[in-house]
Structures are given as structure tokens and as C-alpha cells.
Design a protein around this motif. Structure first.
Motif, PDB file in Angstrom:
ATOM      1  N   SER A 183     -83.595  46.329  62.974  1.00 54.45           N
ATOM      2  CA  SER A 183     -82.359  45.791  63.563  1.00 54.45           C
ATOM      3  C   SER A 183     -81.255  45.807  62.508  1.00 54.45           C
ATOM      4  O   SER A 183     -80.797  44.765  62.036  1.00 54.45           O
ATOM      5  CB  SER A 183     -82.599  44.373  64.084  1.00 54.45           C
ATOM      6  N   VAL A 184     -80.873  47.010  62.122  1.00 48.89           N
ATOM      7  CA  VAL A 184     -79.880  47.224  61.063  1.00 48.89           C
ATOM      8  C   VAL A 184     -78.862  48.246  61.547  1.00 48.89           C
ATOM      9  O   VAL A 184     -79.232  49.308  62.057  1.00 48.89           O
ATOM     10  CB  VAL A 184     -80.551  47.714  59.760  1.00 48.89           C
ATOM     11  N   LYS A 185     -77.593  47.925  61.374  1.00 46.70           N
ATOM     12  CA  LYS A 185     -76.514  48.851  61.689  1.00 46.70           C
ATOM     13  C   LYS A 185     -75.698  49.097  60.425  1.00 46.70           C
ATOM     14  O   LYS A 185     -75.269  48.148  59.755  1.00 46.70           O
ATOM     15  CB  LYS A 185     -75.606  48.283  62.791  1.00 46.70           C
ATOM     16  N   ILE A 186     -75.482  50.365  60.122  1.00 50.01           N
ATOM     17  CA  ILE A 186     -74.755  50.749  58.915  1.00 50.01           C
ATOM     18  C   ILE A 186     -73.469  51.451  59.321  1.00 50.01           C
ATOM     19  O   ILE A 186     -73.500  52.454  60.047  1.00 50.01           O
ATOM     20  CB  ILE A 186     -75.608  51.677  58.029  1.00 50.01           C
ATOM     21  N   LEU A 187     -72.349  50.921  58.871  1.00 49.32           N
ATOM     22  CA  LEU A 187     -71.056  51.584  59.038  1.00 49.32           C
ATOM     23  C   LEU A 187     -70.776  52.355  57.752  1.00 49.32           C
ATOM     24  O   LEU A 187     -70.793  51.773  56.666  1.00 49.32           O
ATOM     25  CB  LEU A 187     -69.948  50.559  59.289  1.00 49.32           C
ATOM     26  N   PHE A 197     -70.319  41.263  57.398  1.00 49.81           N
ATOM     27  CA  PHE A 197     -71.334  42.185  56.918  1.00 49.81           C
ATOM     28  C   PHE A 197     -72.268  41.449  55.960  1.00 49.81           C
ATOM     29  O   PHE A 197     -71.823  40.635  55.142  1.00 49.81           O
ATOM     30  CB  PHE A 197     -70.691  43.372  56.189  1.00 49.81           C
ATOM     31  N   ASP A 198     -73.546  41.758  56.056  1.00 50.32           N
ATOM     32  CA  ASP A 198     -74.524  41.168  55.142  1.00 50.32           C
ATOM     33  C   ASP A 198     -74.453  41.812  53.767  1.00 50.32           C
ATOM     34  O   ASP A 198     -74.785  41.178  52.762  1.00 50.32           O
ATOM     35  CB  ASP A 198     -75.929  41.321  55.725  1.00 50.32           C
ATOM     36  N   MET A 229     -62.581  47.410  61.233  1.00 49.75           N
ATOM     37  CA  MET A 229     -63.913  46.890  61.528  1.00 49.75           C
ATOM     38  C   MET A 229     -63.925  45.363  61.524  1.00 49.75           C
ATOM     39  O   MET A 229     -63.045  44.707  60.956  1.00 49.75           O
ATOM     40  CB  MET A 229     -64.951  47.426  60.550  1.00 49.75           C
ATOM     41  N   LYS A 264     -75.911  43.838  59.341  1.00 49.94           N
ATOM     42  CA  LYS A 264     -74.801  44.789  59.278  1.00 49.94           C
ATOM     43  C   LYS A 264     -74.490  45.134  57.823  1.00 49.94           C
ATOM     44  O   LYS A 264     -74.335  44.237  56.993  1.00 49.94           O
ATOM     45  CB  LYS A 264     -73.558  44.209  59.946  1.00 49.94           C
ATOM     46  N   SER A 281     -73.218  54.757  61.701  1.00 47.21           N
ATOM     47  CA  SER A 281     -71.999  55.227  62.361  1.00 47.21           C
ATOM     48  C   SER A 281     -71.032  55.693  61.279  1.00 47.21           C
ATOM     49  O   SER A 281     -70.711  54.922  60.367  1.00 47.21           O
ATOM     50  CB  SER A 281     -71.355  54.103  63.179  1.00 47.21           C
ATOM     51  N   PRO A 290     -80.074  40.725  63.561  1.00 47.64           N
ATOM     52  CA  PRO A 290     -79.248  41.929  63.400  1.00 47.64           C
ATOM     53  C   PRO A 290     -78.538  41.911  62.039  1.00 47.64           C
ATOM     54  O   PRO A 290     -77.906  40.920  61.683  1.00 47.64           O
ATOM     55  CB  PRO A 290     -78.240  41.820  64.553  1.00 47.64           C
ATOM     56  N   TRP A 328     -71.980  47.776  55.369  1.00 48.06           N
ATOM     57  CA  TRP A 328     -70.860  48.711  55.311  1.00 48.06           C
ATOM     58  C   TRP A 328     -70.943  49.500  54.014  1.00 48.06           C
ATOM     59  O   TRP A 328     -70.983  48.924  52.931  1.00 48.06           O
ATOM     60  CB  TRP A 328     -69.529  47.952  55.400  1.00 48.06           C
TER      61      TRP A 328
END
Length: 203
Positions: A64-68, A141-142, A137, A35, A124, A33, A37
Motif C-alpha cells: 500500500s505505497v504510492k510514489i509520486l 507525504f511520509d 500535489m 505516500k 506516477s 497507505p 515523493w
């Protein structure tokens, strides 16, 4: 506050940063996963560029990447969340990217494009003022993109913001700044590793 903000942005602005990010994503691999930002999302071109980079680097529309994506301006965040743009906003993208990541409008929406749902679901959108005493938050974060924002703050304020951002980076995570920004006054917080790319300074 919305009326005072500057919202100059475009898809893949400062393109070399996305090349560096792609290498980081490939090194992380598909299963981990990841992350990211985006700390100045504006009307969304930057976070969607991040999502496209993730999709291409990991060869998947659902990596499998989530961006804030945050911004102080709530109006531009509404535009970003909708993901609808005049066609000329994507003129500089290659044809394959336009076909894969955007849908052209018809009828009343002719002349507009919409980002595909897979990219929008990766992101998000949240309001955030970088001058807040604390950030809600959680890291690590990567990668953190905070580009072309620090130029509007004096050096003590820059140090204060960097002091809140750096702990949210993973030890080998990358911090991306704008082309006009440098932090030689904050080398105890972030260390330059290339063209406006930094790591958290080891302690």
C-alpha cells in the motif's frame, strides 16, 4: 530546459537512505497507505529503488505505497516511465533483486532489462519545476526524496523550495537530501536527524 538539466543517477545511490526508508516503512505497517515523493526522478532509477525498498520492507510486490516521481526534464521522465535500461545499469544489484524486479530482453531487446509491471504501477510520473510558485500535489507525504538538486540553487532559493516542500511532509515524515547538501541556514524549516535526513521543524 531539458538540455540544461543534469541527470546523474543510479539504482540505490546513497544506499543508507534506503535503509532508513525501509525502517520507516516497516514502522508504518502494511495496512497504512504510504505516500512518497521523489522530487528529482531523472531517468527513474531512484523512484524504482524506492519501489523495490517498499516491496522488500513490506514483503509484497503490491504494498500500500504510492510514489509520486517528478522532474523538470520531460525527456528523462519518458525514459523513467518506460522502465527499460541497459543491463549494466543493474550490475550493482544482487542477483535475487535482478530476478525478482527485472525482466531480461530478448531478440532486438537483448542487453536490456525492463522493470516489472508491479513496480511501475506503484509510481506516477509527472513534470514539475521546483522553482514554480506553487506545487500541485497534496500531502502529507511520509517521505520526500529531493537529492542532489539543491546544490544547484543559492541559499535563498533553497529556503524558498524547502518552505514549499516542508508543509507537504507528515509531522513525522522524513526528508532526504543529497550527500553534498546541508541546510544549516534553514533550521527553522527542517531539522537534521542524521546523515542528510531531516524532519519538518516543529512550530
Amino acid at each position: 530546459t531539458n538540455a540544461l538539466t543534469t541527470n546523474l543517477t543510479s539504482f540505490f545511490r546513497e544506499a543508507h537512505h534506503f535503509e532508513v526508508l525501509a525502517e520507516l516503512l516497516k514502522a508504518r505497517g502494511r495496512q497504512t497507505p504510504i505516500k512518497i515523493w521523489c522530487a528529482a526522478a531523472s531517468t527513474g532509477e531512484e523512484p524504482y529503488s524506492l519501489a523495490i525498498t517498499a516491496a522488500e520492507a513490506l514483503d509484497s510486490l503490491t504494498p500500500s505505497v504510492k510514489i509520486l516521481a517528478t522532474d523538470i526534464d520531460t525527456q528523462v521522465l519518458e525514459t523513467a516511465q518506460a522502465g527499460v535500461y541497459p543491463e549494466e545499469r543493474v550490475d550493482k544489484l544482487d542477483d535475487a533483486q535482478k530476478r525478482r524486479y527485472f525482466r531480461r530482453g530478448a531478440g532486438a531487446n537483448a542487453g536490456r532489462v525492463r522493470v516489472i509491471d508491479e513496480l511501475r504501477e506503484m509510481i506516477s510520473f509527472r513534470p514539475l519545476n521546483l522553482l514554480d510558485a506553487r506545487y500541485p500535489m497534496r500531502g502529507p507525504f511520509d517521505a520526500i526524496f529531493c537529492r542532489n538538486v539543491m546544490i544547484y540553487f543559492d541559499k535563498p532559493t533553497q529556503r524558498d523550495i524547502l518552505g514549499k516542500i516542508a508543509p507537504l511532509l507528515s509531522p513525522d515524515g522524513l526528508f532526504f537530501a543529497g550527500h553534498s547538501e546541508s541546510f544549516f541556514h534553514a533550521t527553522d524549516i527542517v531539522t537534521s536527524i542524521g546523515r542528510t535526513v531531516y524532519r519538518r521543524t516543529a512550530r
